[in-house]
Structures are given as C-alpha cells and as structure tokens.
Write a protein that holds these residues in place. Structure first.
Motif, PDB file in Angstrom:
ATOM      1  N   MET A 117      -3.389   6.898  -5.344  1.00 11.92           N
ATOM      2  CA  MET A 117      -3.877   6.784  -3.899  1.00 11.92           C
ATOM      3  C   MET A 117      -4.976   6.052  -3.755  1.00 11.92           C
ATOM      4  O   MET A 117      -5.205   5.083  -2.837  1.00 11.92           O
ATOM      5  CB  MET A 117      -4.243   8.294  -3.458  1.00 11.92           C
ATOM      6  CG  MET A 117      -3.137   9.300  -3.685  1.00 11.92           C
ATOM      7  SD  MET A 117      -1.576   8.535  -2.885  1.00 11.92           S
ATOM      8  CE  MET A 117      -0.356   9.008  -4.037  1.00 11.92           C
ATOM      9  N   ASP A 118      -6.357   6.249  -5.141  1.00  9.87           N
ATOM     10  CA  ASP A 118      -7.378   5.326  -4.828  1.00  9.87           C
ATOM     11  C   ASP A 118      -6.657   3.532  -4.993  1.00  9.87           C
ATOM     12  O   ASP A 118      -7.411   2.987  -3.978  1.00  9.87           O
ATOM     13  CB  ASP A 118      -8.179   5.526  -6.086  1.00  9.87           C
ATOM     14  CG  ASP A 118      -8.389   7.148  -6.055  1.00  9.87           C
ATOM     15  OD1 ASP A 118      -8.285   7.776  -5.028  1.00  9.87           O
ATOM     16  OD2 ASP A 118      -8.662   7.462  -7.259  1.00  9.87           O
ATOM     17  N   ALA A 149      -4.181   2.497  -3.805  1.00 10.28           N
ATOM     18  CA  ALA A 149      -3.723   2.160  -2.444  1.00 10.28           C
ATOM     19  C   ALA A 149      -4.749   1.898  -1.444  1.00 10.28           C
ATOM     20  O   ALA A 149      -4.698   1.073  -0.716  1.00 10.28           O
ATOM     21  CB  ALA A 149      -2.655   3.195  -2.045  1.00 10.28           C
ATOM     22  N   LEU A 150      -5.432   2.774  -1.435  1.00 10.18           N
ATOM     23  CA  LEU A 150      -6.663   2.580  -0.406  1.00 10.18           C
ATOM     24  C   LEU A 150      -7.600   1.268  -0.606  1.00 10.18           C
ATOM     25  O   LEU A 150      -7.761   0.198   0.332  1.00 10.18           O
ATOM     26  CB  LEU A 150      -7.802   3.851  -0.799  1.00 10.18           C
ATOM     27  CG  LEU A 150      -8.822   3.868   0.318  1.00 10.18           C
ATOM     28  CD1 LEU A 150      -7.936   4.514   1.767  1.00 10.18           C
ATOM     29  CD2 LEU A 150      -9.676   5.374  -0.149  1.00 10.18           C
ATOM     30  N   ALA A 174       1.350   4.157  -2.649  1.00 11.63           N
ATOM     31  CA  ALA A 174       1.274   5.733  -2.831  1.00 11.63           C
ATOM     32  C   ALA A 174       2.478   6.361  -3.036  1.00 11.63           C
ATOM     33  O   ALA A 174       2.580   7.318  -3.837  1.00 11.63           O
ATOM     34  CB  ALA A 174       0.981   5.887  -1.098  1.00 11.63           C
ATOM     35  N   VAL A 209       0.849  -1.376  -0.074  1.00 13.96           N
ATOM     36  CA  VAL A 209      -0.027   0.099   0.010  1.00 13.96           C
ATOM     37  C   VAL A 209       0.878   1.406  -0.099  1.00 13.96           C
ATOM     38  O   VAL A 209       0.410   2.251  -0.875  1.00 13.96           O
ATOM     39  CB  VAL A 209      -0.895  -0.018   1.192  1.00 13.96           C
ATOM     40  CG1 VAL A 209      -1.562   1.292   1.361  1.00 13.96           C
ATOM     41  CG2 VAL A 209      -2.010  -0.991   1.089  1.00 13.96           C
TER      42      VAL A 209
END
Lengths: 113, 90
Positions: free
Chosen positions: B57-58, B60-61, B45, B41
């Motif tokens: 970032m999405d 990674a989320l 990022a 994750v």
C-alpha cells in the motif's frame, strides 16, 4: 454469516470496479475526438478507483492497511481530476480545437454563446 | 478474486497502452500514460492483497504521487515546446 456478506459485497465492489475500468479503457480506445477520450478516461479514474479500493477495504477489515487504502483513494480523488484539467487546458491552449457540431461562426450567427 | 481484478486491471493497462501508441496527438499519449499510472497504483494495491503483503500500500501511495507530478511536469514541458503533432487531430 457476517463474513459471507462482507465477502459477497467486496466481490461485487471489485467486479463493478473492474467493469468500470474496462468500459473506461474501451471508451478511451474507441472515441474519435481527444476531448471525449479525456472525458472517458477521467470519469473512470475516480469511480473505478473508489470501487476497487472499497472492495479491498471490505476485505482487509479495520487495520492500518485500510487507513493507507483510504489515503490512496483520497489522494487519487484529489490529483486525477487536477491532472485531467491541466491536460485538457493545455491541449486547448495550444490549439487543439474540439470538433464541435457547429463552427463558432455559425453559433455566433444564431446568437448562441 | 484478486486474481480476476488484477487481470482486469492488466487488460485496462493494455488498452491504455494501445491508445498511447495509436494516439494521433501528443495529448492522447499523455492521457493514456496518466490512465496507465493510476491503474498501476490500483494494480500494486491489488497485488499486495493477492500476495498478502501489506507494505505494497505504501508503494502504491508513493507511485500515485510520482505519477501526478510526472504528468504535470510533462504537461508544462509540452505546453512550452508543443511538438508538431499537437495541433493536428485527424
């Protein structure tokens, strides 16, 4: 001047996060007992994430990316301790005994809990 | 700066993988995979910042969510059918 300070601060945060990550990984690799390894892994999971994402947030300023990064940090802060707890609990339930310095019988004899 | 961070995260992932291969008990392996997942994750990022692509970032989320669900699913499975290597911690 201001951006210099922010860059230096984010650089320091990123390096500190990397250092914590590497030390945690080294701990997971070197420790003898499963439970100390689990401790080493879960300790760094939260703090290393915080510092690296703090470094990224400092870099990205105040926009949507920062909001997503804060979501990631909050999510990881909530889920990784729960995952570590579930892991250690199921390890203990199915009989992986921690190597304590004294066995249960001796500590019972000495009246400790 | 981000290159240094991504290299450090790759080193951490390598060490976690090494522990996954060595780990005597199955729980060491789950621990290493869980740590590998959280570092992935972070790597996504940082790589998103390295290549100036904010959509990472999405990813990674979503990966953080999937990693958590995966670890819990494996744990429920291992708790019900513990493999022989679960007890021994030589």
């Amino acid at each position: 001047m201001m951006s210099l300070i922010i860059d230096a601060l984010s650089w320091a945060c990123l390096l500190l996060g990397c250092f914590l990550g590497v030390s945690g990984a080294f701990g997971v690799f070197r420790f003898k007992d499963f439970y100390s390894r689990a401790h080493a892994a879960s300790v760094t999971d939260t703090l290393c994430v915080f510092f690296i994402v703090a470094g990224l947030v400092l870099q990205s300023g105040f926009n949507l990316v920062t909001v997503k990064l804060i979501f990631i940090v909050v999510l990881l802060w909530l889920t990784s301790p729960v995952a570590s707890h579930a892991l250690i609990r199921s390890a203990y339930q199915t009989g992986l005994k921690p190597t304590l310095s004294t066995t249960r019988k001796e500590s019972a004899k000495r009246g400790q809990s | 700066m981000f290159a240094v961070t991504s290299v450090a995260i790759l080193v951490v992932m390598g060490i976690a993988l090494a522990r996954a291969f060595i780990g005597p008990t199955v729980y060491d392996r789950i621990l290493a995979v869980n740590m590998f997942g959280t570092k992935t994750v972070l790597f996504i990022a940082v790589y998103g910042f390295l290549t100036e692509r904010p959509e990472f970032m999405d990813i990674a989320l979503v990966y953080a969510l999937i990693n958590f669900v995966g670890v819990i699913a494996v744990l429920k499975f291992v708790e019900r059918f513990p493999p022989p290597s679960a007890q021994s911690d030589e």
